[in-house]
Design a protein around this motif. Structure first.
Motif, short mmCIF file in Angstrom:
data_model
loop_
_atom_site.label_atom_id
_atom_site.label_comp_id
_atom_site.label_asym_id
_atom_site.label_seq_id
_atom_site.Cartn_x
_atom_site.Cartn_y
_atom_site.Cartn_z
N LEU A 267 0.83 -1.20 0.00
CA LEU A 267 0.00 0.00 0.00
C LEU A 267 0.87 1.25 0.00
N ILE A 268 0.37 2.29 -0.64
CA ILE A 268 1.03 3.60 -0.67
C ILE A 268 0.46 4.43 0.48
N ASN A 269 1.33 4.98 1.29
CA ASN A 269 0.93 5.68 2.51
C ASN A 269 1.08 7.19 2.34
N ILE A 270 -0.02 7.92 2.57
CA ILE A 270 0.00 9.39 2.53
C ILE A 270 -0.54 9.90 3.86
N GLU A 271 0.19 10.82 4.48
CA GLU A 271 -0.24 11.42 5.74
C GLU A 271 -0.32 12.93 5.57
N GLY A 272 -1.22 13.53 6.31
CA GLY A 272 -1.33 14.98 6.28
C GLY A 272 -1.81 15.53 7.60
N GLU A 273 -1.34 16.69 7.96
CA GLU A 273 -1.85 17.37 9.15
C GLU A 273 -1.62 18.86 9.02
N GLY A 274 -2.46 19.61 9.71
CA GLY A 274 -2.33 21.05 9.65
C GLY A 274 -3.31 21.74 10.57
N LYS A 275 -3.34 23.06 10.46
CA LYS A 275 -4.19 23.87 11.33
C LYS A 275 -5.08 24.79 10.51
N LEU A 276 -6.17 25.20 11.15
CA LEU A 276 -7.01 26.23 10.56
C LEU A 276 -6.15 27.46 10.29
N SER A 277 -6.36 28.08 9.15
CA SER A 277 -5.61 29.29 8.79
C SER A 277 -6.55 30.22 8.04
N ASP A 278 -7.36 30.94 8.80
CA ASP A 278 -8.44 31.74 8.22
C ASP A 278 -8.50 33.10 8.91
N GLU A 279 -8.77 34.14 8.14
CA GLU A 279 -8.86 35.49 8.71
C GLU A 279 -10.09 35.66 9.60
N ARG A 280 -11.10 34.83 9.39
CA ARG A 280 -12.32 34.98 10.17
C ARG A 280 -12.13 34.48 11.61
N THR A 281 -12.73 35.19 12.53
CA THR A 281 -12.65 34.83 13.94
C THR A 281 -13.71 33.79 14.27
N VAL A 282 -13.63 33.26 15.49
CA VAL A 282 -14.66 32.34 15.96
C VAL A 282 -16.03 33.01 15.87
N ARG A 308 -6.45 16.43 9.95
CA ARG A 308 -5.54 15.29 9.90
C ARG A 308 -6.04 14.30 8.85
N ILE A 309 -5.10 13.73 8.10
CA ILE A 309 -5.44 12.81 7.01
C ILE A 309 -4.52 11.60 7.07
N GLN A 310 -5.09 10.43 6.85
CA GLN A 310 -4.31 9.20 6.68
C GLN A 310 -4.92 8.44 5.52
N SER A 311 -4.12 8.16 4.51
CA SER A 311 -4.65 7.53 3.31
C SER A 311 -3.75 6.38 2.87
N TYR A 312 -4.36 5.28 2.47
CA TYR A 312 -3.63 4.14 1.92
C TYR A 312 -4.19 3.82 0.54
N LEU A 313 -3.30 3.80 -0.45
CA LEU A 313 -3.69 3.53 -1.82
C LEU A 313 -3.16 2.18 -2.26
N ASN A 314 -3.89 1.55 -3.17
CA ASN A 314 -3.45 0.28 -3.74
C ASN A 314 -2.12 0.48 -4.46
N GLY A 315 -1.14 -0.37 -4.14
CA GLY A 315 0.20 -0.20 -4.69
C GLY A 315 0.31 -0.48 -6.17
N LYS A 316 -0.69 -1.17 -6.73
CA LYS A 316 -0.65 -1.49 -8.17
C LYS A 316 -1.38 -0.47 -9.02
N ASN A 317 -2.59 -0.07 -8.59
CA ASN A 317 -3.36 0.86 -9.43
C ASN A 317 -3.49 2.26 -8.83
N GLY A 318 -2.99 2.46 -7.61
CA GLY A 318 -2.99 3.78 -7.00
C GLY A 318 -4.35 4.27 -6.53
N LEU A 319 -5.35 3.40 -6.48
CA LEU A 319 -6.68 3.82 -6.05
C LEU A 319 -6.86 3.61 -4.55
N LEU A 320 -7.83 4.33 -4.01
CA LEU A 320 -8.01 4.38 -2.56
C LEU A 320 -8.45 3.03 -1.99
#
Length: 346
Positions: A267-282, A308-320
């Motif tokens: 499987l192909i492993n993709i990870e992502g993480e980050g924070k809100l980054s918006d000019e608007r207040t609560v 936060r994101i965690q994704s595994y793709l098929n190693g042969k066809n690259g699909l989710l």
């Protein structure tokens, strides 16, 4: 995510023989190792007692484990001639309240034109709310009226990011029959209320598009992860997600990383993480404002939210095969959406 491999130095091995084993120049191996090791373990000219070497992540004997990238270490989206069945779990949390939706769906590739991919999505199971099949009349009516949208045809760009609904004209045609069945099965003002809600949606193409842009499953499945990851196999970008319903979705600054090696399950492993980054207040978000009322040359960014994101793709066809997305932000209390999508066995 792991950034390097470890080679255990064997008797009689040299820097050149190790580099040759993995298909690298010895100076590349030396530089990489020296950039990652303690000072006492640095290589000066040749090996001088090192027991282990730090190697680039792509330094492997089995080249079949390497992810096949396009130009610029791009992950290419190739869904042609595929149909996939997924199980979906969506969890919606607001403060102490928590609800979980479960259903199964199919996703079938239809065609590719001018860099855009077209798919048909259909629900293949009943909807379950908190582990029980939907039976409350309000929930049941919401579910039954929404069935007018399926099968649903959508398009994505070449990165696999949702673009548009492609068959809005059929919803009106389907609705007459579905509405007739609803009035046979249910009665009272609540039926009229839910019928009017869906009629407002399907009556205008813009309303349909906005409605489905708030669909957590579609937005997760077609998040747009088929990117060019660059020489370091990571990118930073701004992404939006409908954690709240606002014409201008909250913006998140995230880092996506891909492992250039497939795992032990191919499987192909993709990870992502980050924070809100918006000019608007609560306060702006609570009041559903599409932009900040305070104008500054250098605005203070609201970072009270995470993605936060965690994704595994098929190693042969690259699909989710599996994807998990979690998105949160602070309102009067924390609101969090979690979406888990997993391939179902054929």
């Amino acid at each position: 995510m792991q950034k390097y491999n470890i080679h255990t130095v064997q008797k009689d091995e040299t820097l050149r023989s190790i580099a040759s084993l993995y298909g690298f120049e010895k100076d590349v191996i030396k530089l990489f190792h020296n950039n990652h090791c303690d000072v006492k373990d640095m290589i000066l000219i040749e090996l001088n007692g090192q027991k282990q070497l730090f190697l680039p992540r792509t330094a492997v004997e089995d080249k079949g484990r390497l992810v096949k990238f396009g130009r610029g270490n791009s992950l290419v989206f190739q869904p042609e001639n595929k149909i996939r069945r997924y199980g979906v779990v969506i969890t919606i949390e607001k403060g102490e309240a928590k609800n979980e939706l479960k259903f199964e769906t199919s996703v079938r590739w239809l065609k590719t034109e001018k860099g855009r991919h077209f798919f048909e999505i259909d629900r293949t199971s009943n909807l379950y709310l908190n582990e029980e099949e939907v039976n409350e009349i309000a929930d049941l009516l919401a579910y039954r009226t929404s069935k007018v949208l399926y099968p649903l045809q959508v398009s994505t760009d070449d990165k696999g990011k949702f673009e548009a609904v492609e068959n809005p004209e059929v919803f009106i045609q389907r609705w007459a029959g579905i509405k007739e069945e609803l009035y046979k099965e249910f009665e009272g003002e609540i039926v009229e209320e839910y019928c009017k809600k869906i009629e407002r949606v399907i009556g205008e193409p813009e309303s349909i598009d906005l409605y489905l842009r708030n669909d957590y499953f579609i937005r997760t499945l077609f998040f747009g992860i088929y990117q060019s990851f660059g020489r370091n196999y990571s990118i930073e970008e701004t992404k939006s997600f409908p954690v709240i319903h606002n014409h201008i979705e909250p913006q998140y600054r995230i880092r996506l990383e891909i492992d250039p090696l497939k795992d032990e399950y191919d499987l192909i492993n993709i990870e992502g993480e980050g924070k809100l980054s918006d000019e608007r207040t609560v306060h702006d978000f609570i009041n559903n404002l599409p932009f900040s009322l305070i104008v500054k040359d250098q605005p203070d960014m609201n970072e009270e939210g995470e993605m936060r994101i965690q994704s595994y793709l098929n190693g042969k066809n690259g699909l989710l095969e599996y994807m998990y997305l979690e998105c949160s932000m602070m309102l009067n209390e924390i609101k969090k959406i979690s979406v888990a999508i997993a391939i179902l066995p054929e």
